[in-house]
Write a protein that holds these residues in place. Structure first.
Motif, PDB file in Angstrom:
ATOM      1  N   ILE A  86      -4.434   4.223  -7.265  1.00 55.68           N
ATOM      2  CA  ILE A  86      -5.074   5.295  -6.511  1.00 55.68           C
ATOM      3  C   ILE A  86      -4.809   5.026  -5.033  1.00 55.68           C
ATOM      4  CG2 ILE A  86      -7.223   6.486  -5.997  1.00 55.68           C
ATOM      5  CD1 ILE A  86      -8.314   5.568  -8.654  1.00 55.68           C
ATOM      6  N   CYS A  87      -3.952   5.816  -4.439  1.00 54.81           N
ATOM      7  CA  CYS A  87      -3.512   5.573  -3.059  1.00 54.81           C
ATOM      8  C   CYS A  87      -4.509   6.186  -2.078  1.00 54.81           C
ATOM      9  CB  CYS A  87      -2.120   6.154  -2.849  1.00 54.81           C
ATOM     10  SG  CYS A  87      -0.848   5.410  -3.875  1.00 54.81           S
ATOM     11  N   ASP A  88      -5.591   5.450  -1.856  1.00 56.57           N
ATOM     12  CA  ASP A  88      -6.607   5.913  -0.925  1.00 56.57           C
ATOM     13  C   ASP A  88      -7.268   4.690  -0.307  1.00 56.57           C
ATOM     14  OD1 ASP A  88      -8.187   8.533  -0.143  1.00 56.57           O
ATOM     15  OD2 ASP A  88      -9.683   6.968  -0.458  1.00 56.57           O
ATOM     16  N   ALA A  89      -7.595   4.801   1.005  1.00 55.02           N
ATOM     17  CA  ALA A  89      -8.153   3.658   1.731  1.00 55.02           C
ATOM     18  C   ALA A  89      -9.523   3.244   1.209  1.00 55.02           C
ATOM     19  CB  ALA A  89      -8.249   3.985   3.221  1.00 55.02           C
ATOM     20  N   SER A  90     -10.214   4.125   0.474  1.00 51.47           N
ATOM     21  CA  SER A  90     -11.533   3.792  -0.058  1.00 51.47           C
ATOM     22  C   SER A  90     -11.461   2.917  -1.302  1.00 51.47           C
ATOM     23  CB  SER A  90     -12.300   5.077  -0.398  1.00 51.47           C
ATOM     24  OG  SER A  90     -11.637   5.796  -1.428  1.00 51.47           O
ATOM     25  N   VAL A  91     -10.250   2.703  -1.819  1.00 49.40           N
ATOM     26  CA  VAL A  91     -10.047   1.926  -3.038  1.00 49.40           C
ATOM     27  C   VAL A  91      -9.471   0.563  -2.666  1.00 49.40           C
ATOM     28  CG1 VAL A  91      -8.860   1.857  -5.272  1.00 49.40           C
ATOM     29  CG2 VAL A  91      -9.669   4.044  -4.349  1.00 49.40           C
ATOM     30  N   ASP A  92     -10.024  -0.512  -3.220  1.00 50.98           N
ATOM     31  CA  ASP A  92      -9.520  -1.866  -2.954  1.00 50.98           C
ATOM     32  C   ASP A  92      -8.181  -2.085  -3.644  1.00 50.98           C
ATOM     33  OD1 ASP A  92     -12.451  -3.996  -2.643  1.00 50.98           O
ATOM     34  OD2 ASP A  92     -12.033  -2.009  -1.857  1.00 50.98           O
ATOM     35  N   PRO A  93      -7.379  -3.063  -3.175  1.00 51.30           N
ATOM     36  CA  PRO A  93      -6.101  -3.355  -3.843  1.00 51.30           C
ATOM     37  C   PRO A  93      -6.263  -3.582  -5.347  1.00 51.30           C
ATOM     38  CG  PRO A  93      -6.226  -4.509  -1.761  1.00 51.30           C
ATOM     39  CD  PRO A  93      -7.566  -3.865  -1.950  1.00 51.30           C
ATOM     40  N   ILE A  94      -7.247  -4.367  -5.743  1.00 53.84           N
ATOM     41  CA  ILE A  94      -7.653  -4.460  -7.152  1.00 53.84           C
ATOM     42  C   ILE A  94      -9.141  -4.123  -7.173  1.00 53.84           C
ATOM     43  CG2 ILE A  94      -7.832  -5.892  -9.201  1.00 53.84           C
ATOM     44  CD1 ILE A  94      -5.621  -7.617  -8.166  1.00 53.84           C
ATOM     45  N   HIS A  95      -9.469  -2.940  -7.648  1.00 60.10           N
ATOM     46  CA  HIS A  95     -10.833  -2.425  -7.536  1.00 60.10           C
ATOM     47  C   HIS A  95     -11.644  -2.673  -8.807  1.00 60.10           C
ATOM     48  CE1 HIS A  95     -13.469   0.422  -5.189  1.00 60.10           C
ATOM     49  NE2 HIS A  95     -14.096   0.399  -6.359  1.00 60.10           N
ATOM     50  N   ASP A 131       0.861  -1.168   0.000  1.00 59.30           N
ATOM     51  CA  ASP A 131       0.000   0.000   0.000  1.00 59.30           C
ATOM     52  C   ASP A 131       0.907   1.230   0.000  1.00 59.30           C
ATOM     53  OD1 ASP A 131      -2.574   1.344   2.219  1.00 59.30           O
ATOM     54  OD2 ASP A 131      -1.909   1.908   0.220  1.00 59.30           O
ATOM     55  N   ALA A 132       1.287   1.674  -1.178  1.00 52.07           N
ATOM     56  CA  ALA A 132       2.228   2.790  -1.301  1.00 52.07           C
ATOM     57  C   ALA A 132       1.462   4.100  -1.185  1.00 52.07           C
ATOM     58  CB  ALA A 132       2.967   2.714  -2.629  1.00 52.07           C
ATOM     59  N   ARG A 133       1.221   4.530   0.021  1.00 56.65           N
ATOM     60  CA  ARG A 133       0.419   5.725   0.272  1.00 56.65           C
ATOM     61  C   ARG A 133       1.251   6.724   1.053  1.00 56.65           C
ATOM     62  NH1 ARG A 133      -5.172   4.474   2.786  1.00 56.65           N
ATOM     63  NH2 ARG A 133      -3.761   3.214   3.991  1.00 56.65           N
ATOM     64  N   PRO A 134       2.038   7.550   0.388  1.00 54.06           N
ATOM     65  CA  PRO A 134       2.870   8.520   1.103  1.00 54.06           C
ATOM     66  C   PRO A 134       2.017   9.628   1.716  1.00 54.06           C
ATOM     67  CG  PRO A 134       2.983   8.903  -1.255  1.00 54.06           C
ATOM     68  CD  PRO A 134       2.181   7.650  -1.071  1.00 54.06           C
ATOM     69  N   ASP A 135       2.480  10.162   2.816  1.00 49.18           N
ATOM     70  CA  ASP A 135       1.762  11.250   3.482  1.00 49.18           C
ATOM     71  C   ASP A 135       2.026  12.594   2.819  1.00 49.18           C
ATOM     72  OD1 ASP A 135       0.703   9.501   5.342  1.00 49.18           O
ATOM     73  OD2 ASP A 135       2.440   9.693   6.667  1.00 49.18           O
ATOM     74  N   ALA A 136       3.242  12.783   2.331  1.00 49.33           N
ATOM     75  CA  ALA A 136       3.590  14.057   1.714  1.00 49.33           C
ATOM     76  C   ALA A 136       4.767  13.848   0.784  1.00 49.33           C
ATOM     77  CB  ALA A 136       3.927  15.105   2.775  1.00 49.33           C
TER      78      ALA A 136
END
Length: 294
Positions: free
Chosen positions: A191-200, A116-121
């Motif tokens: 899309i690095c967002d928690a509302s999106v599944d790994p494969i959506h 889950d490559a979701r950088p903060d900034a």
């Protein structure tokens, strides 16, 4: 699309068989393409059976796995564990489509570790970019008349991605052009967002339009209060993927006509005025004007 090489043992072959195991057809699969299965003649894999919908399912690879997703069929997909909307295919796992069975021969490749490559900034301290397109080259050989531009916005209307997919659609080869969409760093459009599944979902090109196919996501694809397994991205349609919105803009490529010269270059008159050859040449501007200067 960028050229991807796979070892021979990683290339899969799709097999279609009867319930008694008789193989009716086989198809070697390209890992960077998708395959429409249905009764319609322009599907990639045609199954002529009344129990099969016109576009019944979509088969594609993502995260090292081959998946079969229901494309809004009437009969749906069945497995050993019961009806599903999306199922993994392998040599040991089949999916029933209508009256036939679909499964794989050969390995599907090693499954990469999900991140889950979701950088903060970003390094500059600004909010990180939340949408990333992994496909590097989408340029067509010749500029098309109409460009198909994929637009991704968040719930506030902020645009996170604009990508011209015309070059991707023009890529030749067996199967349909596609983009897998999800939060995993191994999909085509991340899309690095928690509302999106790994494969959506997966975006796949049909005969005339791109379609968004649900890949078994939690939130699904909603349009006009209804959940869709497959929805065409026609003009004016915006579909949600988690907290983000997806639309396809068809932009006509036009060239402005050259203005008509006010005066002909040689001889004659234009609008009752003297020709360019008979008119006196304009005087050069001067910073010092006399009383009799215009």
């Amino acid at each position: 699309m960028p050229v991807l090489t796979y070892p021979d043992h990683a290339v899969a072959e799709l097999l279609i068989s009867t319930p008694d195991g008789q193989v009716l057809a086989n198809r070697r699969l390209d890992p960077v393409r998708a395959y429409w299965i249905g009764r319609e003649s322009n599907c990639d894999i045609v199954i002529e059976s009344a129990s099969v919908s016109r576009r019944h399912a979509l088969v594609f690879q993502s995260n090292g796995r081959w998946l079969a997703c229901d494309a809004g069929s009437i009969g749906g997909l069945d497995t050993e564990t019961g009806p599903v909307r999306c199922a993994q295919l392998s040599a040991d796992a089949w999916v029933k489509i209508g009256s036939v069975y679909v499964w794989l021969a050969g390995a599907a490749g090693a499954q990469p570790e999900w991140i889950d490559a979701r950088p903060d900034a970003s390094p500059s301290g600004k909010p990180a970019r939340l949408v990333r397109l992994a496909v590097e080259d989408l340029a067509a050989t010749e500029p098309p008349t109409v460009s198909e531009v994929l637009v991704i916005t968040d719930s506030h209307g902020v645009v996170h991605l604009c990508a011209d997919l015309t070059g991707l659609a023009a890529t030749r080869g067996s199967g349909a052009p596609r983009l897998s969409i999800g939060r995993s760093n191994a999909v085509d459009l991340q899309i690095c967002d928690a509302s999106v599944d790994p494969i959506h979902a997966v975006l796949a090109r049909g005969t005339e339009y791109w379609s968004l196919v649900d890949a078994g996501s939690t939130a699904g694809i909603l349009f006009e209060g209804k959940r869709w397994y497959r929805k065409r991205l026609e003009d004016g349609i915006t579909l949600p993927i988690g907290n983000f919105r997806v639309s396809m803009q068809r932009v006509a490529r036009t060239t402005a006509p050259s203005p008509t010269p006010a005066f002909p270059t040689t001889g004659g008159t234009a609008f009752g005025l003297e020709s360019r050859e008979t008119r006196p040449a304009p005087r050069k501007p001067s910073a010092f004007l006399g009383d009799d200067d215009e």
